[in-house]
Design an enzyme around this catalytic site. Structure first.
Site, PDB file in Angstrom:
ATOM      1  N   TYR A 395       0.862  -1.191   0.000  1.00  0.00           N
ATOM      2  CA  TYR A 395       0.000   0.000   0.000  1.00  0.00           C
ATOM      3  C   TYR A 395       0.891   1.231   0.000  1.00  0.00           C
ATOM      4  CZ  TYR A 395      -3.218   3.633   1.526  1.00  0.00           C
ATOM      5  OH  TYR A 395      -3.948   4.794   1.590  1.00  0.00           O
ATOM      6  N   ASP A 477       9.113   1.776   0.375  1.00  0.00           N
ATOM      7  CA  ASP A 477       8.098   2.536   1.106  1.00  0.00           C
ATOM      8  C   ASP A 477       8.189   2.108   2.567  1.00  0.00           C
ATOM      9  OD1 ASP A 477       5.909   3.546   2.328  1.00  0.00           O
ATOM     10  OD2 ASP A 477       4.481   2.986   0.771  1.00  0.00           O
ATOM     11  N   LYS A 505       4.534   8.287   9.269  1.00  0.00           N
ATOM     12  CA  LYS A 505       3.979   7.739  10.520  1.00  0.00           C
ATOM     13  C   LYS A 505       4.841   7.989  11.756  1.00  0.00           C
ATOM     14  CE  LYS A 505       0.855   4.790   8.205  1.00  0.00           C
ATOM     15  NZ  LYS A 505      -0.574   4.730   8.329  1.00  0.00           N
TER      16      LYS A 505
HETATM   17  C1  LIG Z   1       3.226   1.536   3.589  1.00  0.00           C
HETATM   18  C2  LIG Z   1       2.430   2.803   3.479  1.00  0.00           C
HETATM   19  N1  LIG Z   1       2.761   3.704   2.565  1.00  0.00           N
HETATM   20  C3  LIG Z   1       2.110   4.870   2.436  1.00  0.00           C
HETATM   21  C4  LIG Z   1       1.033   5.159   3.227  1.00  0.00           C
HETATM   22  C5  LIG Z   1       0.309   6.453   3.073  1.00  0.00           C
HETATM   23  O1  LIG Z   1       0.531   7.253   4.180  1.00  0.00           O
HETATM   24  P1  LIG Z   1      -0.519   8.403   4.568  1.00  0.00           P
HETATM   25  O2  LIG Z   1      -1.803   7.754   4.906  1.00  0.00           O
HETATM   26  O3  LIG Z   1       0.138   9.103   5.705  1.00  0.00           O
HETATM   27  O4  LIG Z   1      -0.634   9.287   3.359  1.00  0.00           O
HETATM   28  C6  LIG Z   1       0.646   4.250   4.213  1.00  0.00           C
HETATM   29  C7  LIG Z   1      -0.515   4.530   5.089  1.00  0.00           C
HETATM   30  O5  LIG Z   1      -1.029   3.702   5.783  1.00  0.00           O
HETATM   31  C8  LIG Z   1       1.340   3.039   4.329  1.00  0.00           C
HETATM   32  O6  LIG Z   1       0.983   2.111   5.237  1.00  0.00           O
END
Ligand SMILES: Cc1ncc(COP(=O)(O)O)c(C=O)c1O
Length: 678
Positions: A395, A477, A505
């Site tokens: 994700y 990521d 996060k």
């Molecule tokens: C692995 C990963 N990448 C990107 C994101 C996107 O982050 P945000 O919700 O702060 O935009 C998330 C959000 O849960 C994530 O778990």
């Protein structure tokens, strides 16, 4: 205003029988505690509260010799014992001390008492959030709060542990905490529960005065740090965890206020939430939908229910709610300003820390959401390679370039969707096929280096080689794994350095901040590529992130996340086996972020089972979505509550599965996933 210190004492400790009368440098442990208590500024009288059990006659005899009053009451209902002692002494304010803390510091206790008086609240302590050494604990509360708890508390653990009822009801009993001015001391263990503690305390007692201050104890330990190893591995507050796990479901106030607020909010906010995963479609009907505040590892909802939070804001809350150091950094920055017209030095200070810690980081830019960072990485990769297509795995946020590849792609132009290609994790052939199908067109592979499954040996390194051999970049990521798996992220743990990475996060303990970082030659593209926002340099979040990272460097934060997660995983596996549900429930991933996997049962779909499970967890006082998102502040008491809730929820699932009609009997519709990419 009469302030009375009540030392609770009994001889029937299961782990170390008779511990409070054992000698330390020739004096009983109780003698050390009572001597310290007698020197607490503001305390009018010190008394002992013990049980009526025959064993405890020895404590009454000791009190007589020592010359202090002794009140006797029920053995397990310590709350009643306190109420009785407070009434007998005509106390207006009660200080709770325990007889197993011989290194108690009178000045610290005096400060807790002064804090209660200053705050005008009902309760003050130095125990939550844990910032002082274990063994300096002191709680002070009003007689009115004590009497209310004694009259109303029904749970055995509330009665045994005296202040739980009060602490769980912050709305009703305003509370204040005294935070230790020295950072990093809450890992110290100066209390007496086991033989190992006795060896530690005996060694320390030899070297300190008869009524030491905590600074004097610290000086001894700093001069002889090997002493700490004597009892370092014992879990804090294990006694509470044990008793909580043995008792039935807690009372739950329900969610009537949440329901009313939901109706109101939905009139003006689609789904009444800013995030799918925080909205009603991800929780069983009747769940709490609105929280009022959090502290440490817990949150409170608008109906006054207290939960151990296993969601932690969807993972940013890595230290805990209201972390004293991070909050102090935010407040200090607030005095200087929030958003400025030019850059501040905070940006450089934070960037330098990231460059220092994260293997791929040569240069850094900041954003607010994780999506900002992943999207910046993708635009950079496209600009750097002059290519349009990308491979995705996991994700990566809500922007068109990624979400177009999921089943929730409504609103994303088909032309954009066509440029994004999912590839399968731990499957080199899947990525190979991508390069084969689109030769010379793939700008980057972006992936979560790990979520539910460990990377197969060599997988990440081979993927990097494959990407480079095909002229593409590798982007990790690390929005979740960053500052959770390791200080340098999953890339430092797995020893594979990507070209670019996104962090978010946990880096701000709840403040909105993210970062894209990586190779300087690629990052320099930002001088031409348009990645530019009003709030990238917003100073409160930068200050919070610096404080968060500095605390992680100073204290064993990451180590604790691993310990807590591992303990949960081990115990959950044991509980699932005990309920005959090992085939249905399992936890995947690594300890700092364990993902719940539920399997279909012959008589019920996994979504229905998971819905019933989540519903029972909530009612048992645990906010749970789809994973164990542990934080540094989760203590043994919290973990005890989580495991007790698991026990209750699994029992309910087993009972319903046994009827063969779990789905039909489910009291609300089954919750369906937003989409599935992990
Ligand atoms: C692995 C990963 N990448 C990107 C994101 C996107 O982050 P945000 O919700 O702060 O935009 C998330 C959000 O849960 C994530 O778990």
């Amino acid at each position: 205003m009469t302030a009375v210190a009540v030392i609770q004492a009994r001889l029937s400790s299961t782990r170390l029988p008779g511990k409070v009368l054992l000698p330390l440098k020739g004096r009983p442990v109780l003698d050390w505690v009572a001597t310290a208590a007698g020197a607490i500024p503001g305390i009018d009288k010190v008394v002992v509260a013990t049980s009526t059990a025959a064993d405890d006659d020895a404590i009454a005899a000791w009190a007589e010799t020592f010359g202090i009053a002794c009140h006797r009451g029920p053995l397990d209902d310590v709350l009643a014992r306190f109420a009785l002692a407070a009434a007998a002494e005509n106390a207006d304010i009660v200080m709770r001390l325990t007889a197993d803390c011989p290194l108690l510091d009178p000045q610290v206790c005096g400060e807790v008492l002064a804090l209660l008086k200053r705050s005008g609240g009902a309760y003050a302590s130095n125990a939550s959030p844990p910032s002082w050494p274990d063994g300096l604990d002191c709680e002070v509360f009003t007689r009115a709060a004590l009497d209310a708890a004694a009259a109303e508390a029904t749970r055995p653990s509330d009665r045994e542990h005296v202040t739980v009822f009060i602490r769980d009801r912050r709305h009703r009993f305003p509370q204040a905490s005294l935070v230790c001015p020295l950072p990093g001391l809450h890992g110290e263990r100066w209390t007496l529960d086991e033989d190992a503690d006795l060896r530690f305390l005996a060694a320390v007692a030899e070297q300190v005065p008869s009524r030491p201050s905590y600074l004097e104890v610290l000086a001894v330990l700093d001069a002889a740090p090997e002493l700490r190893a004597l009892n370092a591995r014992i879990l804090r507050n294990e006694g509470f965890a044990k008793s909580r796990r043995q008792e039935p479901s807690p009372p739950w106030n329900g969610s009537a206020t949440s329901a009313a607020l939901l109706e109101r909010a939905e009139k003006v906010i689609p789904l009444a939430s800013q995030t799918f995963s925080k909205s009603r479609i991800q929780y069983p009907a009747d769940s709490p939908m609105f929280l009022t505040h959090g502290q440490g590892g817990r949150v409170w909802d608008v109906d006054g229910n207290c939960y151990v939070d296993m969601v932690c804001g969807l993972l940013p809350v890595v230290l805990g709610y209201q972390d004293p150091e991070v909050d102090a950094a935010i407040r200090a920055q607030l005095n200087n300003g929030i958003s400025f017209s030019l850059a501040t030095t905070l940006e450089t200070e934070l960037a330098e820390r990231l460059v220092d810690l994260i293997p791929c980081a040569e240069m850094v830019r900041f954003g607010k959401n994780g999506t900002d960072a992943t999207s910046a990485a993708i635009r950079l990769a496209r600009a750097f390679t002059g290519r349009d297509r990308i491979g995705v795995c996991g994700y990566h946020g809500w922007q068109d370039w990624y979400i177009g590849s999921t089943s929730r792609h409504k609103g994303v132009p088909a032309a954009v969707q066509e440029l994004t290609h999912p590839f399968a994790y731990n499957n080199l052939d899947s990525a190979r096929q991508l390069f084969h199908d689109h030769p010379g067109e793939i700008a980057a592979l972006i992936m979560e280096p790990m979520n539910a499954t460990d990377p197969a040996p060599g997988y990440l390194a081979e993927l990097k080689d494959m990407a480079h051999a095909n002229g593409a970049l590798l982007v990790f990521d690390e929005v979740i794994t960053g500052f959770r798996y390791a200080l340098g992220g999953a890339q430092s743990m797995f020893g594979v350095t990507p070209d670019l990475a996104s962090f978010g996060k946990s880096m701000g303990n709840g403040m909105p901040i993210s970062a894209v970082l990586g190779r300087a030659d690629i990052m320099h593209e930002m001088e031409n590529v348009f990645i530019s926002g009003t709030f990238g340099g917003e100073a409160l979040s930068l200050a919070a992130s610096i404080a968060t990272i500095d605390k992680m460097k100073r204290e064993p934060v990451i180590e604790r996340l691993w310990q807590t997660g591992t303990l949960l995983a081990t115990e959950v596996a044991r509980l699932a086996a005990g309920h005959g549900l090992s085939q249905v429930f399992s936890l995947l991933g690594r300890a700092p972020w364990m993902i719940l996997a539920v399997q279909d049962h012959p008589t019920a779909r996994k979504e229905a089972i998971k819905t019933l499970f989540a519903r029972e967890m909530l009612r048992a006082g645990v906010l749970f979505l789809a994973s164990h998102n542990v934080c540094y502040a989760h203590d043994a008491e919290d973990i005890g509550r989580v495991l007790a809730a698991w026990d209750i929820a699994l029992a309910k699932v087993a009972e319903e599965l046994a009827t063969g009609r779990l789905e039909q009997r489910l009291p609300c519709p089954a919750v369906m996933p937003v989409f599935k990419v992990r």
